[in-house]
Design a protein around this motif. Structure first.
Motif, PDB file in Angstrom:
ATOM      1  N   TYR A 274       0.811  -1.207   0.000  1.00 29.88           N
ATOM      2  CA  TYR A 274       0.000   0.000   0.000  1.00 29.88           C
ATOM      3  C   TYR A 274       0.853   1.269   0.000  1.00 29.88           C
ATOM      4  O   TYR A 274       0.326   2.367   0.189  1.00 29.88           O
ATOM      5  CB  TYR A 274      -0.927   0.005   1.223  1.00 29.88           C
ATOM      6  CG  TYR A 274      -1.697  -1.276   1.363  1.00 29.88           C
ATOM      7  CD1 TYR A 274      -2.770  -1.556   0.523  1.00 29.88           C
ATOM      8  CD2 TYR A 274      -1.336  -2.234   2.311  1.00 29.88           C
ATOM      9  CE1 TYR A 274      -3.467  -2.751   0.630  1.00 29.88           C
ATOM     10  CE2 TYR A 274      -2.026  -3.420   2.431  1.00 29.88           C
ATOM     11  CZ  TYR A 274      -3.093  -3.676   1.582  1.00 29.88           C
ATOM     12  OH  TYR A 274      -3.779  -4.860   1.689  1.00 29.88           O
ATOM     13  N   ALA A 275       2.144   1.087  -0.205  1.00 32.16           N
ATOM     14  CA  ALA A 275       3.083   2.196  -0.081  1.00 32.16           C
ATOM     15  C   ALA A 275       2.783   3.324  -1.064  1.00 32.16           C
ATOM     16  O   ALA A 275       2.551   3.078  -2.230  1.00 32.16           O
ATOM     17  CB  ALA A 275       4.507   1.680  -0.317  1.00 32.16           C
ATOM     18  N   THR A 276       2.874   4.571  -0.607  1.00 33.64           N
ATOM     19  CA  THR A 276       2.919   4.893   0.821  1.00 33.64           C
ATOM     20  C   THR A 276       1.706   5.737   1.245  1.00 33.64           C
ATOM     21  O   THR A 276       1.315   5.724   2.393  1.00 33.64           O
ATOM     22  CB  THR A 276       4.193   5.692   1.193  1.00 33.64           C
ATOM     23  OG1 THR A 276       4.223   6.925   0.437  1.00 33.64           O
ATOM     24  CG2 THR A 276       5.449   4.903   0.908  1.00 33.64           C
ATOM     25  N   PHE A 277       1.119   6.455   0.279  1.00 33.04           N
ATOM     26  CA  PHE A 277       0.057   7.407   0.635  1.00 33.04           C
ATOM     27  C   PHE A 277      -1.308   6.832   0.276  1.00 33.04           C
ATOM     28  O   PHE A 277      -2.061   7.382  -0.531  1.00 33.04           O
ATOM     29  CB  PHE A 277       0.293   8.740  -0.074  1.00 33.04           C
ATOM     30  CG  PHE A 277      -0.393   9.923   0.575  1.00 33.04           C
ATOM     31  CD1 PHE A 277      -0.625   9.964   1.935  1.00 33.04           C
ATOM     32  CD2 PHE A 277      -0.799  11.002  -0.179  1.00 33.04           C
ATOM     33  CE1 PHE A 277      -1.244  11.052   2.538  1.00 33.04           C
ATOM     34  CE2 PHE A 277      -1.415  12.107   0.395  1.00 33.04           C
ATOM     35  CZ  PHE A 277      -1.635  12.129   1.761  1.00 33.04           C
ATOM     36  N   ASN A 278      -1.618   5.690   0.893  1.00 37.04           N
ATOM     37  CA  ASN A 278      -2.918   5.057   0.651  1.00 37.04           C
ATOM     38  C   ASN A 278      -3.997   5.773   1.445  1.00 37.04           C
ATOM     39  O   ASN A 278      -3.910   5.898   2.666  1.00 37.04           O
ATOM     40  CB  ASN A 278      -2.869   3.585   1.053  1.00 37.04           C
ATOM     41  CG  ASN A 278      -4.247   2.972   1.124  1.00 37.04           C
ATOM     42  OD1 ASN A 278      -5.086   3.210   0.247  1.00 37.04           O
ATOM     43  ND2 ASN A 278      -4.500   2.192   2.164  1.00 37.04           N
TER      44      ASN A 278
END
Length: 237
Positions: free
Chosen positions: A21-25
């Motif tokens: 999910y990196a990084t700004f999910n």
């Protein structure tokens, strides 16, 4: 009173989520650590100046439901469109291939954010949102629209029967991929639909979520995170 329209779309960069999910999910429904998602949402709220109580999120379900909201800090269940007249209140949509549709009537102070995936777009969520905006005081000729990053036609291969069905419901969507197979360009279909409603100020973000590694794409690699597209109004100086 005229308003200034603010529109923001995030990328993958700048958050605290760990792979994949990196990084700004910004999606809270994809299996990411809830604390990381909450931290990312706080970062977005702070960066925009809206604060956490100034953003409304949705639990999106590929429906055609549109809700009218007047205050922030909430998550609206089972909804794929938000409309508001409240200045400095951001309405957000999360996507990872579907089309984020950000709509605004700056003259009359009405905005909307829509999650338009294949099912919702074919089902008519965009004209539904336009009607809800009109009911809230917007005028169709004054509505401007941004169609945000989404999977592009060359990279959205679907079975021929599915392409036929979507084209029947959302004319202008069907396309051919570079391989000669059936594909869908939902942004093209939505833009044609908007023009048929009388909306002429339509901008399209050219980025393809599948092709751009800086963006999340469910089609390219699930599980993955979600981008956020956010719109709000500020009083014009």
């Amino acid at each position: 009173m005229m308003f200034r329209v603010r529109r923001v779309t995030t990328t993958r960069a700048g958050g605290v989520s760990k792979p994949p999910y990196a990084t700004f999910n910004l999606g809270d429904h994809v299996g990411d650590d809830p604390a990381a998602v909450a931290a990312n949402r706080r970062r977005l709220a702070t960066a925009t100046g809206l604060g956490t109580s100034g953003v409304v999120w949705m639990n999106q379900t590929h429906s055609t439901r549109v809700a009218v909201v007047d205050h922030g800090g909430d998550i609206v269940d089972d909804t794929d469109g938000l409309v508001t007249r409240t200045p400095s209140l951001g309405v957000a949509v999360v996507t990872a291939d579907c089309v984020p549709v950000l709509m605004a009537d700056a003259r009359h102070g009405v905005i909307g954010a829509v999650h338009a995936g294949r099912v919702g777009a074919a089902g008519g969520i965009v004209p539904r949102a336009v009607q809800v905006m009109v009911d809230a005081g917007a005028q169709v000729p004054d509505i401007s629209v941004l169609l945000g990053p989404a999977v592009s036609g060359p990279n959205y291969e679907v079975p021929e029967q599915m392409a036929d069905e979507v084209e029947r419901l959302l004319p202008g969507s069907r396309t051919r991929t570079p391989r000669g197979t059936s594909g869908l360009d939902l942004r093209a279909g939505i833009a044609r639909q908007l023009r048929s409603l009388g909306v002429t100020a339509i901008d399209v973000d050219p980025r393809c979520t599948y092709a751009d590694p800086n963006l999340f794409s469910h089609r390219r690699g699930a599980p993955t995170g979600r981008l956020a597209s956010l719109i709000w109004l500020e009083p014009a100086p």
